[in-house]
Design a protein around this motif. Structure first.
Motif, PDB file in Angstrom:
ATOM      1  N   LEU A  21      -3.142  -1.936   7.867  1.00 53.64           N
ATOM      2  CA  LEU A  21      -2.328  -0.773   7.533  1.00 53.64           C
ATOM      3  C   LEU A  21      -2.097   0.123   8.739  1.00 53.64           C
ATOM      4  O   LEU A  21      -1.153   0.906   8.762  1.00 53.64           O
ATOM      5  N   ALA A  22      -2.948   0.016   9.755  1.00 53.15           N
ATOM      6  CA  ALA A  22      -2.804   0.890  10.914  1.00 53.15           C
ATOM      7  C   ALA A  22      -1.963   0.216  11.978  1.00 53.15           C
ATOM      8  O   ALA A  22      -1.667  -0.969  11.913  1.00 53.15           O
ATOM      9  N   PHE A  37       0.808  -1.223   0.000  1.00 52.09           N
ATOM     10  CA  PHE A  37       0.000   0.000   0.000  1.00 52.09           C
ATOM     11  C   PHE A  37       0.842   1.274   0.000  1.00 52.09           C
ATOM     12  O   PHE A  37       0.453   2.273  -0.595  1.00 52.09           O
ATOM     13  N   ASP A  45      -8.015   8.916   2.526  1.00 55.85           N
ATOM     14  CA  ASP A  45      -7.942   9.099   3.982  1.00 55.85           C
ATOM     15  C   ASP A  45      -6.518   9.386   4.426  1.00 55.85           C
ATOM     16  O   ASP A  45      -6.270  10.300   5.205  1.00 55.85           O
ATOM     17  N   THR A  46      -5.590   8.553   3.943  1.00 58.32           N
ATOM     18  CA  THR A  46      -4.237   8.610   4.497  1.00 58.32           C
ATOM     19  C   THR A  46      -3.389   9.690   3.855  1.00 58.32           C
ATOM     20  O   THR A  46      -2.418  10.130   4.453  1.00 58.32           O
ATOM     21  N   VAL A  47      -3.738  10.101   2.640  1.00 61.43           N
ATOM     22  CA  VAL A  47      -2.870  11.069   1.971  1.00 61.43           C
ATOM     23  C   VAL A  47      -3.493  12.465   1.920  1.00 61.43           C
ATOM     24  O   VAL A  47      -2.855  13.456   2.238  1.00 61.43           O
ATOM     25  N   ARG A 106       2.197  18.348  11.109  1.00 62.03           N
ATOM     26  CA  ARG A 106       2.720  18.798   9.811  1.00 62.03           C
ATOM     27  C   ARG A 106       4.148  18.321   9.644  1.00 62.03           C
ATOM     28  O   ARG A 106       5.083  19.119   9.687  1.00 62.03           O
ATOM     29  N   THR A 134      -7.981  -1.882   6.924  1.00 62.71           N
ATOM     30  CA  THR A 134      -7.525  -0.743   7.719  1.00 62.71           C
ATOM     31  C   THR A 134      -6.628  -1.220   8.861  1.00 62.71           C
ATOM     32  O   THR A 134      -5.584  -0.625   9.147  1.00 62.71           O
ATOM     33  N   VAL A 163      -5.631  13.770   5.625  1.00 62.04           N
ATOM     34  CA  VAL A 163      -4.709  14.042   6.725  1.00 62.04           C
ATOM     35  C   VAL A 163      -4.312  15.521   6.725  1.00 62.04           C
ATOM     36  O   VAL A 163      -4.117  16.129   7.772  1.00 62.04           O
ATOM     37  N   LEU A 203      -6.756   5.447   0.398  1.00 60.60           N
ATOM     38  CA  LEU A 203      -5.711   6.345  -0.107  1.00 60.60           C
ATOM     39  C   LEU A 203      -6.047   7.793   0.216  1.00 60.60           C
ATOM     40  O   LEU A 203      -5.206   8.548   0.702  1.00 60.60           O
ATOM     41  N   LEU A 249       0.341   8.792  -4.803  1.00 60.74           N
ATOM     42  CA  LEU A 249      -0.751   9.764  -4.681  1.00 60.74           C
ATOM     43  C   LEU A 249      -0.265  11.025  -3.959  1.00 60.74           C
ATOM     44  O   LEU A 249      -0.636  12.138  -4.320  1.00 60.74           O
ATOM     45  N   GLY A 250       0.586  10.786  -2.945  1.00 66.00           N
ATOM     46  CA  GLY A 250       1.126  11.921  -2.198  1.00 66.00           C
ATOM     47  C   GLY A 250       1.864  12.893  -3.097  1.00 66.00           C
ATOM     48  O   GLY A 250       1.697  14.110  -2.997  1.00 66.00           O
ATOM     49  N   GLY A 257       2.129   9.899   4.466  1.00 64.84           N
ATOM     50  CA  GLY A 257       0.776   9.559   4.864  1.00 64.84           C
ATOM     51  C   GLY A 257       0.735   8.857   6.191  1.00 64.84           C
ATOM     52  O   GLY A 257       1.479   7.923   6.435  1.00 64.84           O
ATOM     53  N   GLN A 258      -0.134   9.319   7.034  1.00 64.00           N
ATOM     54  CA  GLN A 258      -0.288   8.689   8.331  1.00 64.00           C
ATOM     55  C   GLN A 258      -1.060   7.384   8.166  1.00 64.00           C
ATOM     56  O   GLN A 258      -1.796   7.223   7.213  1.00 64.00           O
ATOM     57  N   PRO A 259      -0.886   6.454   9.082  1.00 69.38           N
ATOM     58  CA  PRO A 259      -1.711   5.258   9.014  1.00 69.38           C
ATOM     59  C   PRO A 259      -3.154   5.630   9.297  1.00 69.38           C
ATOM     60  O   PRO A 259      -3.418   6.611   9.981  1.00 69.38           O
ATOM     61  N   PRO A 260      -4.089   4.876   8.742  1.00 68.93           N
ATOM     62  CA  PRO A 260      -5.496   5.254   8.876  1.00 68.93           C
ATOM     63  C   PRO A 260      -6.032   4.934  10.262  1.00 68.93           C
ATOM     64  O   PRO A 260      -6.706   3.955  10.472  1.00 68.93           O
ATOM     65  N   LEU A 310       1.570   3.094  -3.263  1.00 69.94           N
ATOM     66  CA  LEU A 310       0.380   3.800  -3.742  1.00 69.94           C
ATOM     67  C   LEU A 310       0.234   5.137  -3.022  1.00 69.94           C
ATOM     68  O   LEU A 310      -0.027   6.173  -3.633  1.00 69.94           O
ATOM     69  N   GLN A 311       0.408   5.075  -1.696  1.00 70.00           N
ATOM     70  CA  GLN A 311       0.302   6.298  -0.903  1.00 70.00           C
ATOM     71  C   GLN A 311       1.341   7.314  -1.349  1.00 70.00           C
ATOM     72  O   GLN A 311       1.047   8.494  -1.514  1.00 70.00           O
TER      73      GLN A 311
END
Lengths: 287, 167
Positions: free
Chosen positions: B66-67, A46, B19-21, A262, B63, B24, B17, A53-54, A125-128, A49-50
């Protein structure tokens, strides 16, 4: 209709049971085992992907934030400028600390000399998790990053690596309620323990000279100890309130230098062999 | 059926995606809305308790993986969210804008509050009451505002996927 409802209730029951079993197994198992492997696999799939997108949305996000809050772009610019200044100002100070540290270590006849060997990383990206006091960074064990290593940025200590896969690592933020660090007050030399309290200021427990007053605005820095992996003298924050002093210990509020919401570029300190002496066990609760 | 599964998988990955990118960046005191929870609510409202439970479980498990929290906790909370929201469906009438706002906010706030409470029980010091309240309020409000968009998008996608399968 009746059978439909029965079937549905059975489905809910079975899945609830599966969840509870998973929670129990994970609670018992901790840092190893197949669940841990599955987790690392999921993150390594994952995270790219993050990251992708980031890269795409970071400029857009900046734009949205800019119109979202009036003057927010200017604030960001000022923050970046301040960061740059801090970086510039930090260079000689760091060199100074390094030299001082080397002298002290030589005086103590320690064989190794402290040299901050760092790896730069981007927070991706932070974990969800709504209670997220950890972040993911884009370097991992392939880059020599291992659990227990300290993570810094230009402002000060960010946190500590708790978990590393090949290309990524999770960092427990210093503000996490499960994080604790050995520290001292730079002005007075008093030793203490600094604990995170989430979005509230951190809490400093003084362990010696508890009657001695600590002026508001005093700098709090990390204190190295044997077996620890956090370098000595990394700034953490400033004392924000006089606090309450008791017979054996005093508790003070400390405002961290780092803005944990941040985070951009961070540095992982790789110089000391990772021998984490955990002050608080982590990973038990989403921290 | 496979088309539906593919659509839901795509919805889930997209929500995770974003949510996390993206979301945040909109965090209020470290807390940001959760699209994944909204997709669970959307699926439950569109399909009823059973799809809600199934999708909630899978979304929660993903989730969880990944968390950093306990594995299975999100799975449990999301599947219950899907189930209860699905059960509510017959009582919601036309599903107008206000209903979407209200259900999105209430179900999301309940979801994170339950997750927070369970975390508190299992790992006491990680969560405090003020933190729990803050998270429930922020996620409730944020998700309530996002709910009409997400609910409509997911419903439309599912309807299209379902229609093509049948004919």
């Amino acid at each position: 209709m009746i059978t439909d409802r029965h079937r549905r209730q059975r489905l809910v029951g079975v899945l609830v049971l599966v969840s509870l079993v998973l929670v129990t197994v994970d609670f018992r198992q901790g840092e190893a085992g197949p669940l841990h492997t599955a987790r690392q696999l999921a993150v390594s799939v994952f995270a790219p992907l993050q990251g992708g997108l980031g890269d795409v949305v970071r400029p857009i996000g900046g734009f949205v934030a800019g119109i979202g809050g009036l003057g927010s772009l200017r604030r960001e610019h000022e923050a970046l400028q301040a960061e740059l200044d801090a970086l510039r100002a930090g260079e000689p100070a760091l060199a100074d600390l390094e030299r001082e540290n080397a002298e002290l270590r030589a005086a103590l006849a320690l064989q190794e000399r402290l040299q901050l060997t760092t790896t730069a990383a981007q927070v991706i990206g932070q974990p969800p998790d709504a209670f997220r006091w950890s972040v993911l960074i884009d370097v991992g064990s392939d880059d020599g990053v291992a659990p227990g290593m300290a993570v810094l940025n230009a402002e000060g200590l960010v946190g500590r690596v708790t978990d590393a896969t090949g290309g990524h690592a999770r960092v427990q933020l210093a503000a996490s309620p499960t994080a604790g660090y050995a520290v001292r007050v730079a002005d007075t030399g008093q030793q203490g323990l600094l604990e995170g309290r989430g979005s509230r200021p951190m809490e400093l427990l003084l362990l010696d000279d508890v009657e001695a007053p600590v002026p508001v605005g005093s700098e709090v820095v990390t204190r190295a100890y044997q077996g620890g992996s956090v370098p000595d003298g990394i700034p953490l924050g400033v004392v924000a309130s006089p606090g309450v002093s008791g017979e054996v210990r005093a508790e003070l509020d400390v405002r961290p230098h780092v803005d944990f919401s941040r985070l951009g570029v961070v540095l992982v300190v790789r110089d000391t062999p990772a021998l984490p002496v955990e002050l608080e066990p982590d990973e038990a609760g989403g921290g | 059926v496979t088309r539906r599964v593919a659509v839901l998988g795509l919805v889930l990955v997209t929500a995770l995606l974003l949510d996390t990118v993206v979301l945040v960046g909109l965090a209020v005191r470290g807390v940001s809305p959760s699209l994944v929870v909204l997709t669970v609510i959307a699926v439950a409202l569109a399909g009823g308790p059973e799809p809600g439970v199934r999708y909630g479980f899978i979304a929660g498990l993903t989730t969880d993986l990944l968390a950093g929290g306990l594995l299975g906790l999100f799975a449990l909370v999301h599947l219950l969210t899907g189930y209860l929201t699905g059960l509510l469906r017959p009582f919601l009438g036309d599903g107008g804008l206000l209903v979407q706002l209200g259900v999105g906010a209430a179900a999301s706030a309940g979801n994170v509050a339950l997750y927070g409470a369970l975390t508190m029980v299992l790992a006491q010091q990680a969560v405090t009451w003020p933190m729990l309240l803050l998270v429930a309020v922020v996620v409730g409000l944020g998700n309530g505002l996002l709910a009409p968009f997400v609910l409509r998008a997911v419903t439309a996608l599912l309807r299209r996927a379902g229609a093509r399968r049948d004919r």
